[in-house]
Design an enzyme around this catalytic site. Structure first.
Site, PDB file in Angstrom:
ATOM      1  N   LYS A  59       0.862  -1.187   0.000  1.00 40.69           N
ATOM      2  CA  LYS A  59       0.000   0.000   0.000  1.00 40.69           C
ATOM      3  C   LYS A  59       0.899   1.238   0.000  1.00 40.69           C
ATOM      4  CE  LYS A  59      -3.803   2.370   0.385  1.00 40.69           C
ATOM      5  NZ  LYS A  59      -4.535   2.580  -0.887  1.00 40.69           N
ATOM      6  N   ASN A  83     -12.880   2.692  -5.972  1.00 39.04           N
ATOM      7  CA  ASN A  83     -12.378   2.931  -4.611  1.00 39.04           C
ATOM      8  C   ASN A  83     -11.981   4.379  -4.431  1.00 39.04           C
ATOM      9  OD1 ASN A  83      -9.354   3.464  -3.797  1.00 39.04           O
ATOM     10  ND2 ASN A  83      -9.294   2.346  -5.755  1.00 39.04           N
ATOM     11  N   CYS A 146      -2.728   8.653  -7.925  1.00 37.05           N
ATOM     12  CA  CYS A 146      -3.922   8.383  -7.114  1.00 37.05           C
ATOM     13  C   CYS A 146      -4.942   9.493  -7.344  1.00 37.05           C
ATOM     14  CB  CYS A 146      -3.576   8.309  -5.632  1.00 37.05           C
ATOM     15  SG  CYS A 146      -5.064   8.162  -4.621  1.00 37.05           S
ATOM     16  N   GLY A 261      -6.963  -5.055 -14.389  1.00 38.96           N
ATOM     17  CA  GLY A 261      -7.985  -6.076 -14.603  1.00 38.96           C
ATOM     18  C   GLY A 261      -7.469  -7.460 -14.931  1.00 38.96           C
ATOM     19  N   GLY A 282      -4.491  -6.988  -9.095  1.00 35.91           N
ATOM     20  CA  GLY A 282      -5.038  -6.160  -8.023  1.00 35.91           C
ATOM     21  C   GLY A 282      -6.443  -6.536  -7.628  1.00 35.91           C
TER      22      GLY A 282
HETATM   23  C1  SIN Z   1      -6.397   5.112  -2.600  1.00 32.79           C
HETATM   24  O1  SIN Z   1      -5.845   4.798  -1.532  1.00 32.79           O
HETATM   25  O2  SIN Z   1      -7.239   6.027  -2.644  1.00 32.79           O
HETATM   26  C2  SIN Z   1      -6.058   4.407  -3.877  1.00 32.79           C
HETATM   27  C3  SIN Z   1      -4.630   4.483  -4.200  1.00 32.79           C
HETATM   28  C4  SIN Z   1      -4.314   4.857  -5.606  1.00 32.79           C
HETATM   29  O3  SIN Z   1      -5.202   5.002  -6.446  1.00 32.79           O
HETATM   30  O4  SIN Z   1      -3.138   5.039  -5.915  1.00 32.79           O
END
Ligand code: SIN
Length: 330
Positions: A59, A83, A146, A261, A282
């Site tokens: 992460k 997300n 992100c 994907g 992922g």
């Molecule tokens: C997130 O933690 O919001 C996703 C991480 C990412 O898209 O790099």
């Protein structure tokens, strides 16, 4: 009519060599767990044999810990997932002290995704991870893609000159190779890859999520608290393949890690054939924590069936494509 592809004699799966090289690293397979889909690895040890992965990407880590965005911050969509986690993480110090020793002992390649909220904190993060890791981190994957945070992330991932300056500063601050994770939301993906390559990036990860939205019509609300989030999963695979292919054709010396994907060995082989030398899995991990081991065996069997003896022989090998498909930046 173009000539049919040459026939290759099938091989036994055991004869297929899945080892690959990426930016000077040797990996036992091309398949890695993608950032944000595998936390820091420990929780997955109960479900799968982590030593069989090519590697794993943590992460995203920032200099200080973060709680991330309000909930709900994840929802399922057709052929994908949205997300908006907001890069929740334990911060550099806790990562180095509590998470890295476990990863280092696995014996697979360890990639640490990192980010900052502004220029100095990106550089600080690269510097502190590099200084504190000993030999425990193989790659720093710099996240400039992100879509879910107000400061940092994709802010640095859409303008090639900005990405160049940031990459150069982080490369200079780190003794660990830096791979830059690029955003499909950037207009000119080849221009971005070129900019970070010239700044000293050891490779690129392609692609992060695509900004999207889902609505709960009964409650008249977006399904995630921040309204917009990042779309991942099979829905984005064709876009990811197109971007990997464009960057591989334009910059054949730049190592590419394909993402988007991947659910099967065939999906992984598509990314290799498009020009990636490693592939991250992922979204599949949310439904099937052991997906990477299954995908590894599917890839091995499929390469055997097609008579492809090793990963090198698969990378960038596309039969019967027109030699000069024009590249037109968006
Ligand atoms: C997130 O933690 O919001 C996703 C991480 C990412 O898209 O790099």
């Amino acid at each position: 009519m173009s000539a049919p592809p040459p026939a290759h004699a099938p091989l036994a799966p055991e004869a297929v060599d899945l080892r690959t090289r990426f930016a000077g690293l040797e990996l036992q397979t091309p398949l890695l767990a993608a950032s944000g889909c595998f936390a820091y690895g420990q929780q997955f040890a109960a479900f799968t044999d982590l030593r069989r992965l090519g590697g794993l990407v943590t992460k995203g880590i920032s200099p200080a810990p973060r709680y991330g965005n309000p909930v709900p911050r994840i929802c399922e969509t057709a052929a994908g997932m949205l997300n908006s986690i907001g890069l929740e993480n334990v911060g550099v110090d806790a990562f180095l002290a509590d998470k890295l020793p476990f990863l280092r002992d696995l014996g697979v390649s360890v990639w640490v995704n990192f980010f900052g909220t502004d220029f100095p904190t990106y550089v600080e993060c690269a510097e502190r991870l590099s200084a504190g890791a000993g030999a425990g981190i193989d790659v720093l994957e710099m996240n400039i893609s992100c879509p879910n945070i107000k400061h940092g992330g994709i802010e640095f991932g859409t303008v090639p000159e900005v990405a160049h300056r940031l990459t150069k500063a982080c490369v200079e601050a780190s003794s660990i190779p830096i791979v830059v994770k690029l955003s499909p939301n950037a207009g000119d993906i080849v221009g971005m890859a070129q900019a970070v390559k010239e700044a000293g990036a050891a490779g690129v990860s392609l692609i992060n999520t695509i900004t999207g939205m889902a609505i709960d019509v009964r409650r008249r609300r977006p399904r995630i608290a921040t309204t917009y989030g990042g779309l991942s999963g099979p829905a984005i695979k064709p876009i990811a393949l197109r971007m990997v292919h464009q960057v591989a054709r334009a910059l054949p010396d730049l190592p590419i890690c394909g993402i988007g994907g991947v659910m099967s060995g065939e999906d992984a082989l598509e990314f290799l054939m498009a020009g990636a030398t490693t592939v991250q899995v992922g979204t599949a991990l949310f439904a099937e924590p052991g997906a990477i081991v299954r995908i590894t065996e599917e890839l091995r069997a499929l390469m055997g069936e097609l008579g492809i003896a090793d990963v090198v022989a698969a990378v960038g090998v596309l039969e019967a494509i027109p030699p000069e498909v024009p590249y037109v930046p968006a």
